[in-house]
Design a protein around this motif. Sequence first.
Motif, mmCIF file in Angstrom:
data_model
loop_
_atom_site.group_PDB
_atom_site.id
_atom_site.type_symbol
_atom_site.label_atom_id
_atom_site.label_comp_id
_atom_site.label_asym_id
_atom_site.label_seq_id
_atom_site.Cartn_x
_atom_site.Cartn_y
_atom_site.Cartn_z
ATOM 1 N N LEU A 316 0.826 -1.216 0.000
ATOM 2 C CA LEU A 316 0.000 0.000 0.000
ATOM 3 C C LEU A 316 0.855 1.259 0.000
ATOM 4 O O LEU A 316 0.488 2.279 -0.570
ATOM 5 C CB LEU A 316 -0.924 0.018 1.214
ATOM 6 C CG LEU A 316 -2.116 -0.938 1.175
ATOM 7 C CD1 LEU A 316 -3.023 -0.672 2.352
ATOM 8 C CD2 LEU A 316 -2.902 -0.784 -0.123
ATOM 9 N N LYS A 317 2.009 1.152 0.665
ATOM 10 C CA LYS A 317 2.877 2.316 0.785
ATOM 11 C C LYS A 317 3.308 2.814 -0.599
ATOM 12 O O LYS A 317 3.450 3.991 -0.825
ATOM 13 C CB LYS A 317 4.097 1.916 1.611
ATOM 14 C CG LYS A 317 4.840 3.053 2.204
ATOM 15 C CD LYS A 317 5.751 2.542 3.300
ATOM 16 C CE LYS A 317 6.915 3.448 3.476
ATOM 17 N NZ LYS A 317 7.870 2.907 4.443
ATOM 18 N N TYR A 318 3.545 1.882 -1.514
ATOM 19 C CA TYR A 318 4.052 2.283 -2.825
ATOM 20 C C TYR A 318 3.023 2.151 -3.940
ATOM 21 O O TYR A 318 3.289 2.487 -5.084
ATOM 22 C CB TYR A 318 5.306 1.464 -3.165
ATOM 23 C CG TYR A 318 6.421 1.699 -2.178
ATOM 24 C CD1 TYR A 318 7.081 2.929 -2.154
ATOM 25 C CD2 TYR A 318 6.779 0.738 -1.250
ATOM 26 C CE1 TYR A 318 8.079 3.181 -1.238
ATOM 27 C CE2 TYR A 318 7.781 0.982 -0.317
ATOM 28 C CZ TYR A 318 8.433 2.198 -0.314
ATOM 29 O OH TYR A 318 9.406 2.454 0.595
ATOM 30 N N ALA A 319 1.847 1.653 -3.598
ATOM 31 C CA ALA A 319 0.857 1.401 -4.641
ATOM 32 C C ALA A 319 0.270 2.697 -5.185
ATOM 33 O O ALA A 319 0.034 3.646 -4.441
ATOM 34 C CB ALA A 319 -0.255 0.524 -4.088
ATOM 35 N N THR A 320 0.046 2.735 -6.498
ATOM 36 C CA THR A 320 -0.621 3.895 -7.074
ATOM 37 C C THR A 320 -2.134 3.750 -6.899
ATOM 38 O O THR A 320 -2.868 4.710 -6.962
ATOM 39 C CB THR A 320 -0.310 4.025 -8.581
ATOM 40 O OG1 THR A 320 -0.494 2.754 -9.173
ATOM 41 C CG2 THR A 320 1.105 4.512 -8.801
ATOM 42 N N ASP A 321 -2.578 2.496 -6.685
ATOM 43 C CA ASP A 321 -4.002 2.248 -6.522
ATOM 44 C C ASP A 321 -4.267 1.489 -5.211
ATOM 45 O O ASP A 321 -4.612 0.309 -5.229
ATOM 46 C CB ASP A 321 -4.509 1.432 -7.731
ATOM 47 C CG ASP A 321 -5.965 1.004 -7.557
ATOM 48 O OD1 ASP A 321 -6.713 1.702 -6.847
ATOM 49 O OD2 ASP A 321 -6.340 -0.045 -8.113
ATOM 50 N N PRO A 322 -4.061 2.140 -4.063
ATOM 51 C CA PRO A 322 -4.234 1.450 -2.789
ATOM 52 C C PRO A 322 -5.643 0.906 -2.601
ATOM 53 O O PRO A 322 -5.831 -0.169 -2.037
ATOM 54 C CB PRO A 322 -3.908 2.512 -1.736
ATOM 55 C CG PRO A 322 -3.857 3.804 -2.438
ATOM 56 C CD PRO A 322 -3.634 3.530 -3.892
ATOM 57 N N HIS A 323 -6.641 1.633 -3.120
ATOM 58 C CA HIS A 323 -8.035 1.208 -3.013
ATOM 59 C C HIS A 323 -8.202 -0.198 -3.607
ATOM 60 O O HIS A 323 -8.751 -1.103 -2.981
ATOM 61 C CB HIS A 323 -8.923 2.233 -3.738
ATOM 62 C CG HIS A 323 -10.391 1.942 -3.607
ATOM 63 N ND1 HIS A 323 -11.341 2.904 -3.821
ATOM 64 C CD2 HIS A 323 -11.078 0.817 -3.307
ATOM 65 C CE1 HIS A 323 -12.539 2.377 -3.652
ATOM 66 N NE2 HIS A 323 -12.403 1.121 -3.334
ATOM 67 N N GLY A 324 -7.704 -0.383 -4.828
ATOM 68 C CA GLY A 324 -7.821 -1.659 -5.532
ATOM 69 C C GLY A 324 -7.146 -2.792 -4.759
ATOM 70 O O GLY A 324 -7.716 -3.881 -4.600
ATOM 71 N N TYR A 325 -5.933 -2.527 -4.278
ATOM 72 C CA TYR A 325 -5.201 -3.552 -3.527
ATOM 73 C C TYR A 325 -5.935 -3.910 -2.242
ATOM 74 O O TYR A 325 -6.033 -5.068 -1.854
ATOM 75 C CB TYR A 325 -3.792 -3.054 -3.163
ATOM 76 C CG TYR A 325 -2.798 -3.238 -4.279
ATOM 77 C CD1 TYR A 325 -2.227 -4.493 -4.514
ATOM 78 C CD2 TYR A 325 -2.423 -2.174 -5.084
ATOM 79 C CE1 TYR A 325 -1.311 -4.666 -5.533
ATOM 80 C CE2 TYR A 325 -1.507 -2.345 -6.102
ATOM 81 C CZ TYR A 325 -0.954 -3.586 -6.325
ATOM 82 O OH TYR A 325 -0.057 -3.759 -7.330
#
Length: 336
Positions: A316-325
């Motif tokens: 999540l820290k590096y994700a561009t799409d934290p919502h999706g993850y």
Amino acid sequence: MSANVKSFYRVYRPKSFAEVVGQEFITKTLSNQIASQKIGHAYLFCGTRGTGKTSVAKIFADAVNCENFQDGKVCGQCSWCQNPNKTMDIFEIDAASNNGVDAVRDLIESVKYPPVVGKYKVYIIDEVHMFSGAAFNALLKTLEEPPVHVIFVLATTEPHKLLPTVQSRCLRFNFQNVALTEIEKVVKNVFQKEKLVAEDAAVTLIAKEGQGSVRDALSFADTVAAYCGQDKITVTAINRVVGGLDSKVFTDLVAQIMATDAQGVRATVQQIFNSSTGVARILAGTLAAIKDAYVKQPSPRLATALRVFANLEMTLKYATDPHGYFETAALVACGA
Ligand SMILES: [Zn+2]
């Protein structure tokens, strides 16, 4: 005295190399260079925001001018240390707001003149990658042949945007993201000095919010402390403050995961991400709710959920799409 007025980051900004958190390699190297008089004329400080680049640059600018710098500290006694006008030799330029060639021309013009108080004039250029191409070219000439009394400290969050010719003329230091435990110590220390009481878990949550940046963590601490006033700072309070999420939404999510209610999970995740709450808080709230449920009634599904969400932290820290993850993780935990 309201906490949000005085800003913890400003008040507790490091004033010496020893007070800088999580950049020991850099502060030690700079101290050694000053002590052995092997000072460079151009430095490049790279690193994400709030890792101490500007603070270290300011401490360095002061330290190079002290006549009796010892054991990593300025003496506090010499004509430099005692001079109230020493800021006349230290220049701070924010390239984000002065990015044109004119700003650099003014700078170059002033470089010619010797320092007023100390041995060196130090130019700290923040967010140097924001300079326009023409501005950079103008600066480059000065970087090629800097006068002996001048030191440049270029700070940037995006070193890859700098011309290789600029990079090659600088001594480069990479500032590390500050470790969570280090940020926790800083937050704890600030709360102690401010006579504020906080749960350990709340301190951790605040530190996480910084994502490696002491400044971000402390400005979040400002917000939380302003909300809590003299009350104890708790995880529940933090969740309530920002984004208006209370712990019920996380309890709901866990109940839906337990019930294999994929549709409910999707709706709750949507609700969570519609709040302005940051990713670290969302994850902390979810993990806390799963742990609570597990303590009440252990089950393999909750154990799996705990593992799935705990593993999500780095993603999540590096994700561009934290919502999706996050949604995918919730659905996996749900067994849907
Ligand atoms: Zn001194």
